[in-house]
Motif scaffolding. Structure first.
Motif, PDB file in Angstrom:
ATOM      1  N   MET A   1      33.542  31.264  47.512  1.00  0.00           N
ATOM      2  CA  MET A   1      32.846  32.333  46.839  1.00  0.00           C
ATOM      3  C   MET A   1      33.231  33.654  47.518  1.00  0.00           C
ATOM      4  O   MET A   1      33.152  33.769  48.736  1.00  0.00           O
ATOM      5  N   LYS A   2      33.644  34.624  46.738  1.00  0.00           N
ATOM      6  CA  LYS A   2      34.049  35.918  47.280  1.00  0.00           C
ATOM      7  C   LYS A   2      32.812  36.740  47.649  1.00  0.00           C
ATOM      8  O   LYS A   2      31.840  36.786  46.915  1.00  0.00           O
ATOM      9  N   PHE A   3      32.891  37.385  48.800  1.00  0.00           N
ATOM     10  CA  PHE A   3      31.785  38.185  49.300  1.00  0.00           C
ATOM     11  C   PHE A   3      32.049  39.660  49.043  1.00  0.00           C
ATOM     12  O   PHE A   3      32.965  40.249  49.608  1.00  0.00           O
ATOM     13  N   VAL A   4      31.262  40.243  48.159  1.00  0.00           N
ATOM     14  CA  VAL A   4      31.344  41.675  47.865  1.00  0.00           C
ATOM     15  C   VAL A   4      30.045  42.291  48.387  1.00  0.00           C
ATOM     16  O   VAL A   4      28.970  42.082  47.820  1.00  0.00           O
ATOM     17  N   LYS A   5      30.150  43.019  49.499  1.00  0.00           N
ATOM     18  CA  LYS A   5      28.963  43.533  50.190  1.00  0.00           C
ATOM     19  C   LYS A   5      28.012  44.294  49.282  1.00  0.00           C
ATOM     20  O   LYS A   5      26.807  44.035  49.283  1.00  0.00           O
ATOM     21  N   GLU A   6      28.540  45.260  48.551  1.00  0.00           N
ATOM     22  CA  GLU A   6      27.685  46.113  47.721  1.00  0.00           C
ATOM     23  C   GLU A   6      26.916  45.290  46.690  1.00  0.00           C
ATOM     24  O   GLU A   6      25.731  45.507  46.466  1.00  0.00           O
ATOM     25  N   LYS A   7      27.617  44.369  46.058  1.00  0.00           N
ATOM     26  CA  LYS A   7      26.976  43.511  45.050  1.00  0.00           C
ATOM     27  C   LYS A   7      25.930  42.614  45.711  1.00  0.00           C
ATOM     28  O   LYS A   7      24.829  42.443  45.196  1.00  0.00           O
ATOM     29  N   PHE A   8      26.277  42.052  46.867  1.00  0.00           N
ATOM     30  CA  PHE A   8      25.340  41.192  47.584  1.00  0.00           C
ATOM     31  C   PHE A   8      24.077  41.953  47.970  1.00  0.00           C
ATOM     32  O   PHE A   8      22.966  41.465  47.780  1.00  0.00           O
ATOM     33  N   LEU A   9      24.244  43.163  48.505  1.00  0.00           N
ATOM     34  CA  LEU A   9      23.089  43.940  48.960  1.00  0.00           C
ATOM     35  C   LEU A   9      22.187  44.377  47.812  1.00  0.00           C
ATOM     36  O   LEU A   9      21.002  44.622  48.013  1.00  0.00           O
ATOM     37  N   ARG A  10      22.722  44.464  46.597  1.00  0.00           N
ATOM     38  CA  ARG A  10      21.909  44.806  45.427  1.00  0.00           C
ATOM     39  C   ARG A  10      21.227  43.584  44.810  1.00  0.00           C
ATOM     40  O   ARG A  10      20.346  43.729  43.969  1.00  0.00           O
ATOM     41  N   SER A  11      21.630  42.390  45.222  1.00  0.00           N
ATOM     42  CA  SER A  11      21.038  41.167  44.676  1.00  0.00           C
ATOM     43  C   SER A  11      19.609  40.997  45.191  1.00  0.00           C
ATOM     44  O   SER A  11      19.197  41.641  46.165  1.00  0.00           O
ATOM     45  N   GLU A  12      18.858  40.143  44.537  1.00  0.00           N
ATOM     46  CA  GLU A  12      17.486  39.875  44.975  1.00  0.00           C
ATOM     47  C   GLU A  12      17.472  39.340  46.406  1.00  0.00           C
ATOM     48  O   GLU A  12      16.647  39.732  47.225  1.00  0.00           O
ATOM     49  N   PHE A  13      18.401  38.456  46.705  1.00  0.00           N
ATOM     50  CA  PHE A  13      18.517  37.891  48.049  1.00  0.00           C
ATOM     51  C   PHE A  13      18.849  38.982  49.067  1.00  0.00           C
ATOM     52  O   PHE A  13      18.238  39.065  50.136  1.00  0.00           O
ATOM     53  N   GLY A  14      19.814  39.834  48.727  1.00  0.00           N
ATOM     54  CA  GLY A  14      20.240  40.896  49.637  1.00  0.00           C
ATOM     55  C   GLY A  14      19.159  41.929  49.890  1.00  0.00           C
ATOM     56  O   GLY A  14      18.972  42.375  51.023  1.00  0.00           O
ATOM     57  N   THR A  15      18.438  42.321  48.851  1.00  0.00           N
ATOM     58  CA  THR A  15      17.372  43.305  49.043  1.00  0.00           C
ATOM     59  C   THR A  15      16.220  42.717  49.850  1.00  0.00           C
ATOM     60  O   THR A  15      15.634  43.408  50.681  1.00  0.00           O
ATOM     61  N   ALA A  16      15.919  41.442  49.637  1.00  0.00           N
ATOM     62  CA  ALA A  16      14.866  40.789  50.429  1.00  0.00           C
ATOM     63  C   ALA A  16      15.295  40.698  51.895  1.00  0.00           C
ATOM     64  O   ALA A  16      14.475  40.894  52.802  1.00  0.00           O
ATOM     65  N   MET A  17      16.570  40.415  52.135  1.00  0.00           N
ATOM     66  CA  MET A  17      17.076  40.338  53.504  1.00  0.00           C
ATOM     67  C   MET A  17      16.976  41.706  54.191  1.00  0.00           C
ATOM     68  O   MET A  17      16.541  41.801  55.338  1.00  0.00           O
ATOM     69  N   GLN A  18      17.349  42.774  53.495  1.00  0.00           N
ATOM     70  CA  GLN A  18      17.259  44.114  54.059  1.00  0.00           C
ATOM     71  C   GLN A  18      15.810  44.481  54.387  1.00  0.00           C
ATOM     72  O   GLN A  18      15.528  45.089  55.422  1.00  0.00           O
ATOM     73  N   SER A  19      14.901  44.097  53.525  1.00  0.00           N
ATOM     74  CA  SER A  19      13.480  44.339  53.763  1.00  0.00           C
ATOM     75  C   SER A  19      13.004  43.582  54.997  1.00  0.00           C
ATOM     76  O   SER A  19      12.259  44.118  55.821  1.00  0.00           O
ATOM     77  N   CYS A  20      13.455  42.362  55.135  1.00  0.00           N
ATOM     78  CA  CYS A  20      13.099  41.538  56.303  1.00  0.00           C
ATOM     79  C   CYS A  20      13.579  42.206  57.591  1.00  0.00           C
ATOM     80  O   CYS A  20      12.832  42.289  58.575  1.00  0.00           O
ATOM     81  N   ILE A  21      14.802  42.705  57.592  1.00  0.00           N
ATOM     82  CA  ILE A  21      15.365  43.346  58.787  1.00  0.00           C
ATOM     83  C   ILE A  21      14.599  44.622  59.122  1.00  0.00           C
ATOM     84  O   ILE A  21      14.282  44.891  60.288  1.00  0.00           O
ATOM     85  N   ALA A  22      14.273  45.424  58.113  1.00  0.00           N
ATOM     86  CA  ALA A  22      13.507  46.659  58.336  1.00  0.00           C
ATOM     87  C   ALA A  22      12.117  46.328  58.879  1.00  0.00           C
ATOM     88  O   ALA A  22      11.623  46.988  59.805  1.00  0.00           O
ATOM     89  N   ASP A  23      11.478  45.301  58.316  1.00  0.00           N
ATOM     90  CA  ASP A  23      10.162  44.886  58.802  1.00  0.00           C
ATOM     91  C   ASP A  23      10.242  44.381  60.243  1.00  0.00           C
ATOM     92  O   ASP A  23       9.385  44.687  61.068  1.00  0.00           O
TER      93      ASP A  23
END
Length: 85
Positions: A1-23
């Motif tokens: 599976m190709k990893f495209v950072k921008e697309k990943f970070l906009r995904s539900e999984f990616g946004t939840a992960m970013q929220s987890c890190i900020a928290d």
């Protein structure tokens, strides 16, 4: 599976992960060990998923100037948040 950072970070999984890190960063600053521990456990799941599905090994990092997600050698940032002065 190709990893495209921008697309990943906009995904539900990616946004939840970013929220987890900020928290996690916030709870560490507040010295809330219980909440920080929960975020750390959640991050470990995100970390394993990144490795399993994309063969990418990222780490949580935190300094006085920033926090985020980066490779161990700090050459590939997935997320970097600069702290306000």
């Amino acid at each position: 599976m190709k990893f495209v950072k921008e697309k990943f970070l906009r995904s539900e999984f990616g946004t939840a992960m970013q929220s987890c890190i900020a928290d996690w960063d916030k709870y560490l600053s507040e010295r809330d060990e219980t909440a920080a521990g929960q975020c750390m456990a959640q991050w470990q799941v995100y970390q394993l998923a990144l490795w399993q599905f994309y063969d990418k090994e990222y780490c949580f990092t935190r300094t006085d100037d920033y926090f985020g997600i980066v490779t161990e050698d700090e050459t590939d940032w997935l997320m970097k948040v600069e702290r306000k002065a």
